[in-house]
Write a protein that holds these residues in place. Structure first.
Motif, mmCIF file in Angstrom:
data_model
loop_
_atom_site.group_PDB
_atom_site.id
_atom_site.type_symbol
_atom_site.label_atom_id
_atom_site.label_comp_id
_atom_site.label_asym_id
_atom_site.label_seq_id
_atom_site.Cartn_x
_atom_site.Cartn_y
_atom_site.Cartn_z
ATOM 1 N N ALA A 1 0.810 -1.302 0.076
ATOM 2 C CA ALA A 1 -0.068 0.080 -0.149
ATOM 3 C C ALA A 1 0.830 1.361 0.080
ATOM 4 C CB ALA A 1 -1.029 -0.017 1.132
ATOM 5 N N ARG A 2 2.184 1.103 -0.202
ATOM 6 C CA ARG A 2 2.973 2.398 -0.537
ATOM 7 C C ARG A 2 2.716 3.039 -1.773
ATOM 8 N NH1 ARG A 2 5.375 4.415 4.356
ATOM 9 N NH2 ARG A 2 5.885 2.855 5.955
ATOM 10 N N GLU A 3 3.215 4.131 -1.855
ATOM 11 C CA GLU A 3 3.125 4.735 -3.062
ATOM 12 C C GLU A 3 4.688 4.767 -3.661
ATOM 13 O OE1 GLU A 3 1.515 8.879 -2.601
ATOM 14 O OE2 GLU A 3 -0.335 7.993 -2.036
ATOM 15 N N VAL A 4 4.839 5.074 -4.905
ATOM 16 C CA VAL A 4 6.142 5.022 -5.712
ATOM 17 C C VAL A 4 6.707 6.538 -5.154
ATOM 18 C CG1 VAL A 4 7.316 5.862 -7.971
ATOM 19 C CG2 VAL A 4 5.513 4.294 -7.616
ATOM 20 N N GLY A 5 7.902 6.396 -4.757
ATOM 21 C CA GLY A 5 8.820 7.521 -4.179
ATOM 22 C C GLY A 5 8.703 7.629 -2.605
ATOM 23 N N GLU A 6 8.309 6.721 -2.021
ATOM 24 C CA GLU A 6 8.046 6.822 -0.488
ATOM 25 C C GLU A 6 9.493 5.882 -0.045
ATOM 26 O OE1 GLU A 6 4.952 6.049 2.427
ATOM 27 O OE2 GLU A 6 3.439 5.857 0.528
ATOM 28 N N THR A 7 9.928 6.444 1.026
ATOM 29 C CA THR A 7 11.143 5.633 1.826
ATOM 30 C C THR A 7 10.500 4.879 2.845
ATOM 31 O OG1 THR A 7 12.558 7.372 0.976
ATOM 32 C CG2 THR A 7 13.290 5.935 2.868
ATOM 33 N N VAL A 8 10.773 3.672 3.040
ATOM 34 C CA VAL A 8 10.351 2.860 4.113
ATOM 35 C C VAL A 8 11.365 2.676 5.178
ATOM 36 C CG1 VAL A 8 9.646 0.291 4.542
ATOM 37 C CG2 VAL A 8 8.881 1.735 2.229
ATOM 38 N N SER A 9 11.125 2.872 6.237
ATOM 39 C CA SER A 9 11.810 2.731 7.482
ATOM 40 C C SER A 9 13.333 3.420 7.273
ATOM 41 C CB SER A 9 12.033 1.134 7.895
ATOM 42 O OG SER A 9 11.008 0.670 8.159
ATOM 43 N N GLU A 10 13.434 4.372 6.428
ATOM 44 C CA GLU A 10 14.744 4.842 6.424
ATOM 45 C C GLU A 10 15.780 4.001 5.548
ATOM 46 O OE1 GLU A 10 16.159 6.798 9.986
ATOM 47 O OE2 GLU A 10 14.413 8.214 9.775
ATOM 48 N N LYS A 11 15.376 2.841 5.066
ATOM 49 C CA LYS A 11 16.210 1.864 4.302
ATOM 50 C C LYS A 11 16.110 1.812 3.060
ATOM 51 C CE LYS A 11 16.921 -0.710 8.841
ATOM 52 N NZ LYS A 11 16.813 -1.785 9.696
ATOM 53 N N ILE A 12 14.749 1.566 2.518
ATOM 54 C CA ILE A 12 14.505 0.993 1.257
ATOM 55 C C ILE A 12 13.484 2.008 0.547
ATOM 56 C CG2 ILE A 12 12.915 -0.658 -0.109
ATOM 57 C CD1 ILE A 12 14.087 -2.721 1.670
ATOM 58 N N LYS A 13 13.510 2.333 -0.586
ATOM 59 C CA LYS A 13 12.547 3.295 -1.511
ATOM 60 C C LYS A 13 11.912 2.635 -2.392
ATOM 61 C CE LYS A 13 12.658 7.774 -3.790
ATOM 62 N NZ LYS A 13 13.351 8.828 -4.157
ATOM 63 N N VAL A 14 10.527 3.108 -2.562
ATOM 64 C CA VAL A 14 9.714 2.422 -3.754
ATOM 65 C C VAL A 14 9.957 3.404 -5.104
ATOM 66 C CG1 VAL A 14 7.651 1.778 -4.585
ATOM 67 C CG2 VAL A 14 8.090 1.604 -2.100
ATOM 68 N N GLN A 15 11.202 2.741 -5.915
ATOM 69 C CA GLN A 15 11.459 3.480 -6.919
ATOM 70 C C GLN A 15 10.344 3.389 -8.045
ATOM 71 O OE1 GLN A 15 14.278 5.364 -6.233
ATOM 72 N NE2 GLN A 15 15.882 4.002 -7.380
#
Length: 243
Positions: A215-229
Motif C-alpha cells: 500500500a505504499r506509493e512510488v517515491g516513499e521511503t520505508v524505514s529509512e532503508k528502502i525506497k519504492v522506486q
C-alpha cells in the motif's frame, strides 16, 4: 445493555481488561464464526465481522476459536493500546494508569492514509483469520497486517491509483544500505519463493519487506532503508482484476 462510563478517572488496566473480556463473553451467535472487537453504539462490543456496512472503529478481529480459547497477553495489550489511543483521539474520558502510548498499537501506524482495494482487503482479511487459526504465522506479523487493513480506506479495484503497491504488484526498490536496486513481486505467503535472486524475488506480504511496502506509493521511503522506486506491474492498472 449498560453503556461504559469512561468518565471514571480511576479506571486502570485491570478494569479495561475486564471490559474487553465482558464484551467477548457477550458476543452474539454468528454463522460466520468471525468476530471483531469494536466501538459500536457508544461502547466496546465483540460483534460479527459483518454486523454492519457502516464505517466504525475496529480494534481487533479473529475467528471464533481464538476468542473461545482465550486471547494471548500480546493480543490483549494490543487491543488495550488501540482502545486507549481511540479514546484519547476522540476525547473520550478514559482514565487509565500504567500506560505508555504507542507501546503496542502505535508502533505500526503510518502517517498517510492508506488505500487498499476491496479485493485485496477481503483476501488479506481471510489470510489473517486462517493464519491465526492454524498458527502458520507469528501473531506480531498478523497484527501488523491487521492494523493496516483496519486503518485503510477501501476502494474499488478500478479506482486504486497506479502508483500504489497492491497485491501481486511487481516493483523496483532501492536498498540504501547496499546501494542496489531490488525487483520484487508482492505475493501471498503460499506463492513466495526463497530464491535470493535480486532480479525478481517473490516476497510474502507477511515478510518484513512485504509488510513495509504494501500500500505504499512510488517515491516513499520505508524505514529509512528502502525506497519504492517504480511499479513495474500493477494488476489493477492492467485491468487484471483477477490477480
Amino acid at each position: 445493555m449498560i453503556k461504559h462510563d469512561f468518565g471514571d478517572r480511576t479506571m486502570d488496566t485491570q478494569k479495561l481488561r475486564q471490559i474487553i473480556t465482558d464484551a467477548i463473553s457477550k458476543r452474539p451467535p454468528s454463522e460466520m464464526k468471525y468476530y471483531h472487537i469494536c466501538w459500536w453504539e457508544k461502547r466496546i462490543q465483540c460483534l460479527s465481522l459483518r454486523h454492519t456496512d457502516k464505517m466504525h472503529d475496529i480494534f481487533f478481529f479473529a475467528g471464533e476459536d481464538a476468542f473461545k480459547n482465550g486471547l494471548s497477553s500480546y493480543q490483549y495489550k494490543l487491543i488495550e493500546s488501540r482502545i486507549r489511543d481511540f479514546c484519547e483521539g476522540n476525547k473520550i474520558a478514559l482514565g487509565i494508569t500504567s500506560y505508555k502510548k504507542g507501546t503496542y498499537g502505535g508502533k505500526y501506524m503510518r502517517k498517510q492514509k492508506l488505500q487498499i482495494t476491496e479485493f485485496d482487503s477481503r483476501r488479506l482479511t481471510t489470510l489473517v483469520l486462517n493464519a491465526r487459526a492454524d498458527g502458520s504465522s507469528t501473531e506480531e506479523k498478523l497484527c501488523q497486517l491487521q492494523s493496516l487493513l483496519e486503518k485503510a480506506e477501501i476502494v474499488a479495484p478500478e479506482s486504486i491509483p497506479a502508483n500504489i503497491v497492491t497485491m501481486n504488484s511487481k516493483l523496483r526498490l532501492k536498498d540504501f544500505k547496499s546501494g542496489d536496486d531490488i525487483v520484487i513481486s508482492l505475493v501471498f505467503p503460499n506463492d513466495a519463493t526463497v530464491d535470493k535472486n535480486f532480479d525478481d524475488m517473490k516476497v510474502s506480504v507477511l515478510s518484513p519487506i512485504g509488510l513495509s511496502v504494501f500500500a505504499r506509493e512510488v517515491g516513499e521511503t520505508v524505514s529509512e532503508k528502502i525506497k519504492v522506486q517504480e511499479i513495474l506491474f500493477q494488476p489493477e492498472a492492467m485491468r487484471r482484476f483477477d490477480l
